[in-house]
Design an enzyme around this catalytic site. Structure first.
Site, PDB file in Angstrom:
ATOM      1  N   ASN A 193      -0.175  11.289  -1.793  1.00  0.00           N
ATOM      2  CA  ASN A 193       0.654  10.554  -0.772  1.00  0.00           C
ATOM      3  C   ASN A 193       0.483  11.016   0.508  1.00  0.00           C
ATOM      4  O   ASN A 193       0.771  10.653   1.676  1.00  0.00           O
ATOM      5  CB  ASN A 193       2.280  10.447  -1.284  1.00  0.00           C
ATOM      6  CG  ASN A 193       2.373   9.485  -2.553  1.00  0.00           C
ATOM      7  OD1 ASN A 193       3.146   9.729  -3.098  1.00  0.00           O
ATOM      8  ND2 ASN A 193       1.386   8.651  -2.580  1.00  0.00           N
ATOM      9  N   ASP A 228       7.549   3.300  -8.837  1.00  0.00           N
ATOM     10  CA  ASP A 228       6.491   2.790  -7.655  1.00  0.00           C
ATOM     11  C   ASP A 228       6.650   1.194  -7.425  1.00  0.00           C
ATOM     12  O   ASP A 228       7.434   0.499  -8.291  1.00  0.00           O
ATOM     13  CB  ASP A 228       5.081   2.879  -8.520  1.00  0.00           C
ATOM     14  CG  ASP A 228       3.788   2.637  -7.754  1.00  0.00           C
ATOM     15  OD1 ASP A 228       3.874   2.707  -6.646  1.00  0.00           O
ATOM     16  OD2 ASP A 228       2.805   2.472  -8.621  1.00  0.00           O
TER      17      ASP A 228
HETATM   18  C1  IPE Z   1       2.748   7.694  -7.683  1.00  0.00           C
HETATM   19  O1  IPE Z   1       2.569   6.294  -6.981  1.00  0.00           O
HETATM   20  C2  IPE Z   1       3.382   8.450  -6.982  1.00  0.00           C
HETATM   21  C3  IPE Z   1       4.687   8.266  -6.760  1.00  0.00           C
HETATM   22  C4  IPE Z   1       5.471   7.290  -7.248  1.00  0.00           C
HETATM   23  C5  IPE Z   1       5.672   9.189  -5.707  1.00  0.00           C
HETATM   24  P1  IPE Z   1       1.253   5.946  -6.028  1.00  0.00           P
HETATM   25  O2  IPE Z   1       1.568   4.723  -5.675  1.00  0.00           O
HETATM   26  O3  IPE Z   1       1.045   6.992  -4.947  1.00  0.00           O
HETATM   27  O4  IPE Z   1       0.116   5.910  -7.216  1.00  0.00           O
HETATM   28  P2  IPE Z   1      -1.301   5.384  -7.097  1.00  0.00           P
HETATM   29  O5  IPE Z   1      -1.946   5.645  -6.000  1.00  0.00           O
HETATM   30  O6  IPE Z   1      -0.829   3.925  -7.418  1.00  0.00           O
HETATM   31  O7  IPE Z   1      -2.051   5.723  -8.347  1.00  0.00           O
HETATM   32  C1  IPE Z   2       6.299   4.173  -4.201  1.00  0.00           C
HETATM   33  O1  IPE Z   2       6.155   3.128  -3.826  1.00  0.00           O
HETATM   34  C2  IPE Z   2       6.825   5.386  -3.488  1.00  0.00           C
HETATM   35  C3  IPE Z   2       5.774   6.364  -2.968  1.00  0.00           C
HETATM   36  C4  IPE Z   2       4.620   6.574  -3.545  1.00  0.00           C
HETATM   37  C5  IPE Z   2       6.340   7.246  -2.028  1.00  0.00           C
HETATM   38  P1  IPE Z   2       4.636   2.694  -3.172  1.00  0.00           P
HETATM   39  O2  IPE Z   2       4.811   3.256  -1.588  1.00  0.00           O
HETATM   40  O3  IPE Z   2       3.657   3.534  -3.800  1.00  0.00           O
HETATM   41  O4  IPE Z   2       4.478   1.325  -3.214  1.00  0.00           O
HETATM   42  P2  IPE Z   2       3.419   0.297  -3.548  1.00  0.00           P
HETATM   43  O5  IPE Z   2       2.651   0.869  -4.998  1.00  0.00           O
HETATM   44  O6  IPE Z   2       2.635   0.467  -2.283  1.00  0.00           O
HETATM   45  O7  IPE Z   2       3.850  -1.184  -3.723  1.00  0.00           O
HETATM   46 MG    MG Z   3       2.311   2.855  -5.379  1.00  0.00          MG
END
Ligand code: IPE
Ligand code: IPE
Ligand code: MG
Length: 248
Positions: free
Chosen positions: A60, A12
């Protein structure tokens, strides 16, 4: 260093890494792919047998269409690029999640990569794609209910092992360690069943900045934990003495 047999990671912080630099979020995802390459290689070298990466959640799909498309594109390119490395390093690719939702092109590359790496034995790399644990548990429950209805399994035969085998992770051991980057302290619908006794390590590092040093630090933290599985410390120490090893 005590090495977990199965390491799972919630990768993340790609978006925030980019936003902090005034860059488009997708650049963060591109850098995130480079981290994946580093961590996959290092996990393999450390002797981790199973590495499971949360790459794209069921939720997502709700992100802006441009970001979703860019992520699918990156995934396809990553898989094409990595095939040779996976074979050289002895990595077998595995996927969990509702894969039928993925674009056809990505699905084909995934199927090809899974087939071409099927005989590799050093490490199983599982990508959680279009993955949501509630969805996975529901699919397993529906599968079992159908088998009971059709008389293929008796109600009395349903236990934790029968249920676990019907999850997408049916062939994987439960994770020993879960790492989540970016400072968020939540599970976000990842492996809800399988994480029952997994050790959790949270780090503030954003995924594009997570490297071998951060991985080693997380493993050090894991190594200092006593996994008790509901027993007393004395019982656990006795078990470890009797088994003659400090692992697991
Ligand atoms: C969790 O991250 C999913 C992945 C790392 C693929 P998100 O960024 O989607 O999770 P939330 O929304 O912060 O809980
Ligand atoms: C994790 O990074 C990757 C996916 C969930 C696909 P994020 O895209 O959630 O990054 P933040 O949480 O917005 O920084
Ligand atoms: Mg995230």
């Amino acid at each position: 260093m005590r090495i977990p047999r199965h390491l799972a990671i919630i990768m993340d912080g790609n978006g925030r890494w980019a936003e902090q630099r005034g860059l488009p979020r997708i650049i963060g995802h591109q850098r995130g792919v480079e981290t994946v390459q580093t961590i996959v290689e290092e996990s393999c070298c450390l002797g981790i047998e199973y590495l499971t990466l949360y790459a794209f959640s069921s939720e997502n799909w709700g992100r802006p269409r441009d970001e979703v498309n860019a992520l699918m594109d990156l995934l396809g390119r990553y898989l094409k690029n990595e095939l040779e490395t996976m074979c050289r390093q002895g990595i077998r690719l595995n996927v969990i999640g509702e894969n039928t939702r993925l674009p056809g092109g990505v699905r084909r590359i995934l199927e090809d990569t899974i087939e071409e790496t099927a005989s590799n034995r050093r490490m199983v790399l599982t990508l959680a794609l279009s993955y949501g644990a509630r969805d996975e548990i529901l699919r397993a429950a529906i599968n079992l209910a159908g088998q009971v209805r059709d008389g293929r399994i008796a109600l009395e035969e349903i236990d934790e092992s029968a249920f676990g085998r019907r999850l997408d992770t049916g062939n994987l051991p439960d994770p020993d360690l879960l790492i989540r980057t970016s400072g968020e302290m939540r599970i976000s619908n990842f492996l809800l069943w399988q994480l029952a006794y997994t050790e959790l390590v949270f780090t503030d590092t954003l995924w594009p900045e997570f490297g071998t040093d951060q991985l080693h630090a997380a493993l050090e933290e894991y190594g200092g934990r006593q996994r008790r599985f509901g027993l007393t410390p004395a019982q656990v120490e006795k078990k470890v003495r009797n088994s003659g090893e400090g692992r697991h």
